[in-house]
Design a protein around this motif. Structure first.
Motif, PDB file in Angstrom:
ATOM      1  N   ILE A  73       0.877  -1.170   0.000  1.00 39.84           N
ATOM      2  CA  ILE A  73       0.000   0.000   0.000  1.00 39.84           C
ATOM      3  C   ILE A  73       0.913   1.218   0.000  1.00 39.84           C
ATOM      4  O   ILE A  73       1.793   1.354   0.865  1.00 39.84           O
ATOM      5  N   HIS A  98      -2.515  -1.176  -3.787  1.00 41.90           N
ATOM      6  CA  HIS A  98      -3.475  -0.125  -3.452  1.00 41.90           C
ATOM      7  C   HIS A  98      -2.736   1.216  -3.327  1.00 41.90           C
ATOM      8  O   HIS A  98      -1.731   1.301  -2.611  1.00 41.90           O
ATOM      9  N   TYR A 158      -6.079  -0.139   5.691  1.00 38.62           N
ATOM     10  CA  TYR A 158      -5.897  -1.187   4.680  1.00 38.62           C
ATOM     11  C   TYR A 158      -5.012  -2.304   5.229  1.00 38.62           C
ATOM     12  O   TYR A 158      -5.265  -3.490   4.998  1.00 38.62           O
TER      13      TYR A 158
END
Length: 311
Positions: free
Chosen positions: A205, A230, A241
């Protein structure tokens, strides 16, 4: 006919002496108040009268003096000039003593997690008379604002390789990195720092889809290209997340205090260099105000405290 003098031809000393005589109605008393001789006071008034075209400002009486019409007209203007100069002197003294003035600064988001708020609180406690304004932004934008004169200083980082040659850099700290993993991740209880290539197969992420110019530069240094699953810009969201098991992310030391309990931080082993350096940047060749100098000093104090007791 000689031209009338412009305002810059008038000595402010003449105006101060003129007002002292006008207030006291006497050259003698004015001289005593100023600590001068009477003849010195008389010379200053005569010089002012000559500069203003020769009209007398006082009628000389057997006992003291009295303002003429020209003198009465001059009084409010002289008071405005002398008052403005006294006001300027007070404001300049306040600047020197960091008791007034303003300070406009900016900082990148991670610095706002701990470094900046602590420094801001300490600075306000010491210098409550200084008007502070703050902006948040990415380092390149902050430097543009600094160059344009909209900021007095900016707290910036070396992430992304932004050119810093045009700036005076006041080093605050070298920031280490953590990798944030879910609390039940196999590395969550790892006893020491880990190399990032241990996570080469993980979903990442990140604030950008490409690792270049982000914290994930550290992965490139360790020989692998992380798979960014992401793209998330804000720290709280990134950690959400991670907690949901959607990937792992890098967290700089300055943001470590804000990590949620369902996320574990594992120190990153990076033998080549710290992840990034953090500076207070100012424009090279541009004079620093006393408030800016004092704020840089407070930033350094807080940075030293954070470095001594990270996270």
């Amino acid at each position: 006919m000689a031209a009338m003098p412009t305002s810059h031809d008038l000595s402010t000393l003449w105006l101060r002496v003129f007002l002292e005589v006008a207030r006291n109605g006497s050259f003698t008393v004015a001289a005593r108040t100023l600590g001068w001789t009477q003849s010195a006071v008389s010379r200053q008034v005569s010089s002012l009268e000559a500069a203003l075209g020769g009209a007398p400002l006082f009628d000389r009486l057997p006992r003291g003096v009295r303002l003429t019409e020209a003198g009465r007209v001059l009084v409010p203007h002289a008071e405005a000039v002398v008052g403005a100069l006294h006001g300027a002197a007070r404001e300049l003294a306040a600047l020197r003593e960091v008791a007034g003035g303003r300070l406009r600064f900016g900082a990148f988001a991670t610095a706002d997690a701990a470094l900046v708020p602590r420094a801001l609180a300490a600075f306000r406690a010491r210098h409550p008379g200084v008007l502070l304004t703050r902006e948040e932004g990415f380092t390149p934008a902050l430097l543009d604002r600094l160059t344009a004169g909209h900021l007095d200083l900016a707290v910036v980082s070396t992430t992304g390789g932004t050119p810093l040659d045009a700036y005076e850099l006041h080093h605050l700290l070298d920031e280490s990195l953590y990798v944030a993993v879910p609390a039940d991740h196999p590395l969550a209880n790892h006893p020491g720092p880990v190399r990032l290539d241990r996570l080469a197969d993980a979903d990442w992420i990140s604030g950008g889809s490409r690792p270049e110019g982000t914290l994930l530069d550290a992965a490139l240094r360790q020989g692998f290209r992380p798979r960014v699953a992401h793209v998330v810009g804000e720290w709280t969201a990134k950690l959400g997340y991670v907690a949901a098991g959607l990937g792992v992310t890098l967290v700089p030391a300055l943001a470590a205090e804000s990590v949620r309990p369902d996320v574990a931080l594992v120190p990153v082993l990076d033998e080549r260099a710290p992840a990034r350096a953090v500076y207070a940047a100012t424009v090279r060749g541009r004079s620093l105000s006393p408030a800016a100098e004092a704020f840089i000093g407070v930033l350094r104090e807080v940075a030293a405290e954070l470095t001594a007791s990270p996270g």
